[in-house]
Scaffold this active site. Sequence first.
Site, PDB file in Angstrom:
ATOM      1  CG  ASN A 155      -0.376   0.058   2.503  1.00 30.02           C
ATOM      2  OD1 ASN A 155       0.738  -0.426   2.689  1.00 30.02           O
ATOM      3  ND2 ASN A 155      -1.064   0.633   3.457  1.00 30.02           N
ATOM      4  CE  LYS A 178       7.727 -11.038   1.149  1.00 31.10           C
ATOM      5  NZ  LYS A 178       7.087 -10.540  -0.082  1.00 31.10           N
ATOM      6  CB  SER A 181       4.173 -10.837  -4.841  1.00 31.59           C
ATOM      7  OG  SER A 181       4.928 -11.646  -4.001  1.00 31.59           O
ATOM      8  N   GLY A 229       2.551  -4.848   7.680  1.00 31.29           N
ATOM      9  CA  GLY A 229       1.520  -5.593   6.962  1.00 31.29           C
ATOM     10  C   GLY A 229       0.344  -5.867   7.871  1.00 31.29           C
ATOM     11  CD  GLU A 251       5.243   0.596  12.928  1.00 26.77           C
ATOM     12  OE1 GLU A 251       4.064   0.779  13.278  1.00 26.77           O
ATOM     13  OE2 GLU A 251       6.189   1.203  13.430  1.00 26.77           O
ATOM     14  CB  CYS A 285      -1.467   1.432   8.251  1.00 24.91           C
ATOM     15  SG  CYS A 285      -0.203   2.706   8.133  1.00 24.91           S
ATOM     16  CD  GLU A 383      -6.450  -2.640   8.419  1.00 29.93           C
ATOM     17  OE1 GLU A 383      -6.070  -3.794   8.171  1.00 29.93           O
ATOM     18  OE2 GLU A 383      -5.661  -1.698   8.590  1.00 29.93           O
TER      19      GLU A 383
HETATM   20  P1  NAD Z   1       0.096  -8.902   4.437  1.00 30.08           P
HETATM   21  O1  NAD Z   1       0.407  -9.195   5.852  1.00 30.08           O
HETATM   22  O2  NAD Z   1      -0.733  -9.852   3.688  1.00 30.08           O
HETATM   23  O3  NAD Z   1       1.448  -8.747   3.567  1.00 30.08           O
HETATM   24  C1  NAD Z   1       2.460  -7.850   3.942  1.00 30.08           C
HETATM   25  C2  NAD Z   1       3.807  -8.448   3.537  1.00 30.08           C
HETATM   26  O4  NAD Z   1       4.018  -9.658   4.239  1.00 30.08           O
HETATM   27  C3  NAD Z   1       3.934  -8.795   2.056  1.00 30.08           C
HETATM   28  O5  NAD Z   1       5.237  -8.514   1.612  1.00 30.08           O
HETATM   29  C4  NAD Z   1       3.687 -10.289   2.036  1.00 30.08           C
HETATM   30  O6  NAD Z   1       4.296 -10.939   0.942  1.00 30.08           O
HETATM   31  C5  NAD Z   1       4.349 -10.698   3.329  1.00 30.08           C
HETATM   32  N1  NAD Z   1       3.878 -11.966   3.885  1.00 30.08           N
HETATM   33  C6  NAD Z   1       2.643 -12.503   3.816  1.00 30.08           C
HETATM   34  N2  NAD Z   1       2.624 -13.703   4.469  1.00 30.08           N
HETATM   35  C7  NAD Z   1       3.873 -13.881   4.971  1.00 30.08           C
HETATM   36  C8  NAD Z   1       4.484 -14.903   5.751  1.00 30.08           C
HETATM   37  N3  NAD Z   1       3.811 -15.963   6.164  1.00 30.08           N
HETATM   38  N4  NAD Z   1       5.781 -14.756   6.081  1.00 30.08           N
HETATM   39  C9  NAD Z   1       6.469 -13.671   5.696  1.00 30.08           C
HETATM   40  N5  NAD Z   1       5.954 -12.673   4.958  1.00 30.08           N
HETATM   41  C10 NAD Z   1       4.667 -12.784   4.599  1.00 30.08           C
HETATM   42  O7  NAD Z   1      -0.495  -7.444   4.447  1.00 30.08           O
HETATM   43  P2  NAD Z   1      -1.226  -6.685   3.264  1.00 30.08           P
HETATM   44  O8  NAD Z   1      -2.642  -7.054   3.292  1.00 30.08           O
HETATM   45  O9  NAD Z   1      -0.479  -6.845   2.019  1.00 30.08           O
HETATM   46  O10 NAD Z   1      -1.029  -5.163   3.742  1.00 30.08           O
HETATM   47  C11 NAD Z   1      -2.037  -4.418   4.264  1.00 30.08           C
HETATM   48  C12 NAD Z   1      -1.922  -4.392   5.780  1.00 30.08           C
HETATM   49  O11 NAD Z   1      -0.745  -3.685   6.150  1.00 30.08           O
HETATM   50  C13 NAD Z   1      -3.072  -3.650   6.415  1.00 30.08           C
HETATM   51  O12 NAD Z   1      -3.546  -4.350   7.519  1.00 30.08           O
HETATM   52  C14 NAD Z   1      -2.440  -2.339   6.867  1.00 30.08           C
HETATM   53  O13 NAD Z   1      -3.103  -1.722   7.925  1.00 30.08           O
HETATM   54  C15 NAD Z   1      -1.048  -2.768   7.182  1.00 30.08           C
HETATM   55  N6  NAD Z   1      -0.110  -1.638   7.132  1.00 30.08           N
HETATM   56  C16 NAD Z   1       0.377  -1.139   8.308  1.00 30.08           C
HETATM   57  C17 NAD Z   1       1.230  -0.038   8.307  1.00 30.08           C
HETATM   58  C18 NAD Z   1       1.760   0.525   9.591  1.00 30.08           C
HETATM   59  O14 NAD Z   1       2.712   1.317   9.559  1.00 30.08           O
HETATM   60  N7  NAD Z   1       1.188   0.182  10.737  1.00 30.08           N
HETATM   61  C19 NAD Z   1       1.596   0.542   7.099  1.00 30.08           C
HETATM   62  C20 NAD Z   1       1.079   0.009   5.932  1.00 30.08           C
HETATM   63  C21 NAD Z   1       0.235  -1.096   5.959  1.00 30.08           C
END
Ligand code: NAD
Length: 522
Positions: A155, A178, A181, A229, A251, A285, A383
Amino acid sequence: MTTTLDQLSDLAAEATVCAERPPLVVTSPLNGLTLGAVPAGTPDDVALAGERARRAASQWAAWPVQRRCAVIARYRDLLVTQREELLDLVHAENGKARVAALEEYLDAVLTAGYYAKFAPRHLAPQRRRGALPTLTSTRVAYQPKGVVGIITPWNYPLTLVSSDAVAALAAGNAVILKPDSQTPLTALALLRLARQAGLPRDVFQIVTGAGATLGEPLLDQVDHLMFTGSTATGRVLAEQCGRRLISCAAELGGKNALLVLADAPLQRAVDGAVQACFSNTGQICAGIERVYVHKDVYDAFKVAFVAKAKALRLGTGPGYDVDLGPLINQAQLEKVQAHVADAVAKGAKVLTGGEVRDDIGPLFFEPTVLVGVTDQMKLAREETFGPVVALYQVADDAEAIARANDTDYGLNAAVWSGSLAHGRAVAARLRSGGVNVNEGYAAVWGSTDAPFGGVGASGLGRRHGPEGIREYTEPQTVAAQRLMPAGQPPWLSRETYAVVMTAAVHWLHVTGGQLLGKVMGR
Ligand code: NAD
């Protein structure tokens, strides 16, 4: 960099791989068209990156911090010169409106400039009170962790990659990152710029590929993880870090609340709330998904807020005349639709929006405002991460605060009031890592010198400020003893030592200690 959109496949060469890998195709959410491809990395690639990073880390850490920061300053300068190319790339890869891409671009420039300038100060050894006044000289040094793993979401593909890497690198670590994708090209473009700025190649590496494949192998290579994430993934990774006894910052998500108090400057509150709810198509986020408005101003706020939300412009174009781009993918679109449908089925009312706009592109959803959202609805607590917000009327500050705090999350909050003192007093009662007064999220987020992060299900640790860079270090205490031991001297009996030290410790911690501290200039 001079990466134009038709040269994107070159960027794949920046990724670390130990053999030819199948392509991971990157498509644009604007129209589903292919933008390029990166290697679908494997655990072997992560291991190779780990070996290289480990070797590079000690040399990099040995560079004086000013020299490391000079590289970061050059990288910041390259960011400045490459603005248009980077904005084009973020727009194409993530789909976000240019105005949203600009916001994260500016943040990346700001953070790189901040750490280039202030990292030496934040990392400088600090004097602390020693065990025995004047006889123990105690300093805390901030040593790099070694190799830092960074996992980033889609995002904010530019600033989260750039800003976390910059902080970890400035602190003297090697980094293996990493990216998501869906947005690896932006990450690789930044890596290329960092290398052009003079960063030694193995000090910062990117392995592209699926999180589920690369996550655990990455943890085997690093001394610290910075994860951004979802809360679900954050929990899994924090557990895996715990088993390895490596530190992690996470985060995560939010269900952020905005409070409009009775004395709020109404038009400013409306403008700020629309920005905070719909910027980046709500995929932020720190974005606002719940708005609590005092009953005295509720009707006026509702009318103006809905009108402004309705007027937002959706589009696929690369210019500043677009307010909202598409959602990132089909799953995200379906989640947003499901939250709205569930709320409507259970009695909520849509004041504006609520519809998919496939006439604009496959992943567009209208800015949506609902009322009548109750706790039984998904929208109330989960969320949504889309352009959807619920308005609630409240009787007074106490109700607004209680309802804002009634969440598992605690990343961001906003309070609108005509009096900063009133706003600050309400802010102090909110359970949130950051609270904006008379702003939606940008005041906290843009305060690069102050920590940003969440409590509860919103995560662990902080980015930005001294706290943000010190997360990438191990504090090391070095205490040098002069003249006599800090413990019992051989020429004093244990009995006398016990009496003398009890008196001394008492004196030290009451007035004598303060006096001595003044005399010693400490
Ligand atoms: P996600 O957790 O699905 O993915 C985030 C990252 O983690 C990606 O690079 C993904 O490939 C990786 N990932 C997924 N499964 C993994 C695993 N088992 N092991 C290691 N890596 C793995 O999150 P998303 O849906 O892509 O992102 C949106 C989320 O991120 C929302 O909940 C948002 O609030 C949060 N976010 C938080 C902040 C913050 O600063 N607090 C900032 C931006 C986004």
